[in-house]
Design an enzyme around this catalytic site. Structure first.
Site, PDB file in Angstrom:
ATOM      1  N   GLY A   1       0.841  -1.199   0.000  1.00 35.38           N
ATOM      2  CA  GLY A   1       0.000   0.000   0.000  1.00 35.38           C
ATOM      3  C   GLY A   1       0.873   1.245   0.000  1.00 35.38           C
TER       4      GLY A   1
ATOM      5  N   LYS B   1       0.131   5.423  20.176  1.00 34.21           N
ATOM      6  CA  LYS B   1       1.466   6.019  20.018  1.00 34.21           C
ATOM      7  C   LYS B   1       2.056   6.453  21.360  1.00 34.21           C
ATOM      8  CE  LYS B   1       0.697   7.482  15.233  1.00 34.21           C
ATOM      9  NZ  LYS B   1       0.143   8.563  14.391  1.00 34.21           N
TER      10      LYS B   1
ATOM     11  N   GLY C   1       2.452  10.535   5.885  1.00 36.31           N
ATOM     12  CA  GLY C   1       2.853  10.722   4.493  1.00 36.31           C
ATOM     13  C   GLY C   1       3.708   9.563   4.044  1.00 36.31           C
TER      14      GLY C   1
END
Lengths: 407, 407
Positions: A10, A200, A297
């Protein structure tokens, strides 16, 4: 030549292939050998793609090929990422992943298996995208007692909050814009409810303390209740509202939370806007450091994966000691943690201020024009204290935790 | 137990001893063994100090003791730091230093000797104090072609410029304040003339390119010509002036310079104030990252040295490949580099603007009240172009390089 396999072609997986190709010379120099992609595991075919010939659909081809030194997991999700990563490590292959869900859920076990098989399980890309943070914690901050990690760790929510702050947009309209730009998913829950940030900060807290953290134990509140009205007050005060994932570590006591926090211009994370991430780390010797960059990104995240590839392959037979142990860290309940509070109250300040101060003690008052309400900023109090006090004051419309000295 | 020796018991050296003592448990855990100070080399005695018994005055005691695994150089200067570090490496001891002058002058040779003797020569603390930057460049950014490094690398000058910007002080008065607070030395030349920044950007450029950089080849201009009047214009424009050390690397072409640069609010280094440092790194895949923290100070700098100690001692027999080779990097002359220019001109804008635009082309004009001068902001032009054009325009009082899109 060192061969790797990429699982999941992906956005991130194809980004890893692209970075390896575009920067192959510098990577070969740093890794001490050329790095080539031997297999790409994906259910789909990619006709015309440079990786077309390398696509395989059967994980066991990768698992059984002794020429594959390292496996890159960029599938996301837990299944089959978890069994595949586990099998790769057991087959004596290094693994790097960008998958925060996997690391938060199975990190302890996967780190142990890596240790036993003298390979590395790396996950720099799982937090902060391209921002170097996992590795600095176990190398550059190796001599520190870490006292705080606070981060803007989710680009989607930071984009939404920035739009609300700068363009006066409502949450709904900013979310739609984020979706139109591809920053937010059709089902945005994992981002806007804070679940992504929670995983996270759990990983960062485990790195900072050396102990396992169960992300389910971290108080998590998203940004869906933040409104454009809140930002009108924030603008008047010169403050902003950011979604923080934060851990405060003091004398064996660890508080961790995910929540929107109102901060002032002097906070190092104040100017982290749009899809950028920023992570503040406070050490007992170092004081405050801050790391800033592209939190997501394709290429920035892929670059972080490639840094893991280089580290694993350059010291090929070398297990890098990092991560955390099996001892589960006790996270103190948020009830005992203190914040100042930004509180919006129905009515007219002049008439209600006495009542408000009887409940909260001395407060700073903020009024906007043409409103049937006003806001106050309380002194610091524990969450529990706030909850008890707030019950005594009718007409509270909003409460946002606040961290700054003066308005 | 691993034994180290500290050479130079001044601010940083005593800080290293303090960090090793205060954080000994976390350090032992990370290094895989306790770390003890066996000797402290200094010309002075330190009666009553915890290190009193460990003081030696003769380097050969350290050099000849096989129990000393690592030597910490915090003396500063080149002599005797250089011969002592060289001898330590040749004796098979790891070395960490905080001494930028040593690294900038002899880094190439010392890195080679370390390689030959299979030990490490580390210098994280030589740039950016406590900010992790050297290690992230060779680990976290291992897969990147680095295109730019720009830093606010000197706390003293940043303190002075911040005072000038925020309190309207003159350079002289801000410098006196910095001296009174101990931030600037009695002879402040190395800081205010940019020499310190020059050595630091030379080291960062060598790390980023993998090749030796001669700091003498880097154009270096300090802050002594920046005035309070410049900051009045900056305030009116919403800009600031910072001392940058910067390298721009594009297609084998490297421009490097040290100079005050006017930047806008959207620059990631805009809000790096006071004695803090900030370092921006741009990679071809990663985009822009920024590292921020205490650029100086006893404990932050000592903490960076301790990170080097942990890395060297945890992989005791492991030479970490980092640094640069003997090939001397060609630094392109600054004449071919382009900046916009902030230019203050004597006279009245209305009367002289035609003349100014005949020389510089279209400019933005900035006027303050009650001044016998005005300022313009030119389009980007090379240094050479500027110099030739400026000769044609009488009455130029100031020129500051500028990097921002719009005023």
């Amino acid at each position: 030549m060192k061969n790797i396999a990429i699982m999941g072609y992906g956005t991130i997986g194809s980004g890893v292939a692209e970075v390896l190709e575009r920067n192959k010379e510098v990577i070969a120099k740093k890794a001490g050998d050329m790095v080539g992609v031997k297999y790409v595991l994906d259910l789909r075919e990619f006709p015309g793609d440079p990786m077309e010939d390398k696509i395989v659909h059967d994980f066991s081809i990768i698992e059984k090929d002794p020429e594959v030194s390292m496996v890159i997991e960029t599938m996301g999700g837990l299944n089959p990422a978890y069994p595949f990563v586990k099998a790769s490590l057991k087959a004596g292959k290094h693994v790097a992943t960008s998958n925060k869900a996997l690391v938060a859920a199975y990190g302890t076990e996967l780190l142990e298996i890596a240790r036993e098989h003298h390979v590395n399980f790396f996950f720099e890309a799982s937090v902060g995208g391209g921002i170097p943070i996992i590795r600095p914690i176990y190398t550059s901050l190796a001599g520190e007692e870490i006292e705080e990690i606070t981060g803007i760790l989710n680009g989607t929510t930071n984009f939404i909050l920035t739009k609300m702050a700068k363009a006066g947009e409502s949450f709904e309209s900013a979310l739609r814009e984020a979706q139109a730009l591809g920053y937010a998913e059709r089902n945005p829950e994992a981002d806007v409810e804070g679940h992504d940030t929670c995983r996270k900060i759990a990983i960062l807290t485990a790195m900072a303390t050396g102990h396992e953290v169960s992300y389910e134990h971290i108080y998590t509140e998203g940004i869906t209740r933040i409104t454009d009205v809140d930002f009108r007050y924030a603008e008047a005060m010169g403050t902003s509202v950011k979604l923080f994932g934060s851990s405060r570590i003091q004398g064996g006591n660890v508080h961790a939370f995910v929540a929107p926090v109102m901060i002032g211009k002097d906070h190092p994370l104040y100017s982290v806007d749009d899809v950028y991430n920023g992570i503040l780390v406070k050490g007992n010797m170092l004081g405050t450091s801050m790391f800033y960059g592209s939190g997501a990104g394709k290429l920035p995240t892929a670059s972080a994966v490639v840094a893991d590839i280089v580290e694993a392959l350059k010291a090929f037979d070398h297990h890098v000691e990092m991560g955390w142990d099996r001892e589960n860290l006790t996270i103190s309940p948020i009830d005992s943690f203190s914040f100042r509070c930004f509180v919006r109250v129905k009515g007219i300040a002049e008439k209600r201020i006495k009542e408000v101060e009887e409940v909260f003690g001395k407060v700073d008052v903020v009024e906007l024009d043409h409103m049937d309400e006003f806001a106050v900023l309380t002194k610091a109090m524990t969450e529990e204290e706030y909850r008890l006090k707030a019950k005594q004051l009718p007409g509270i419309r909003q409460r946002i935790r606040a961290e700054f000295e003066t308005v």
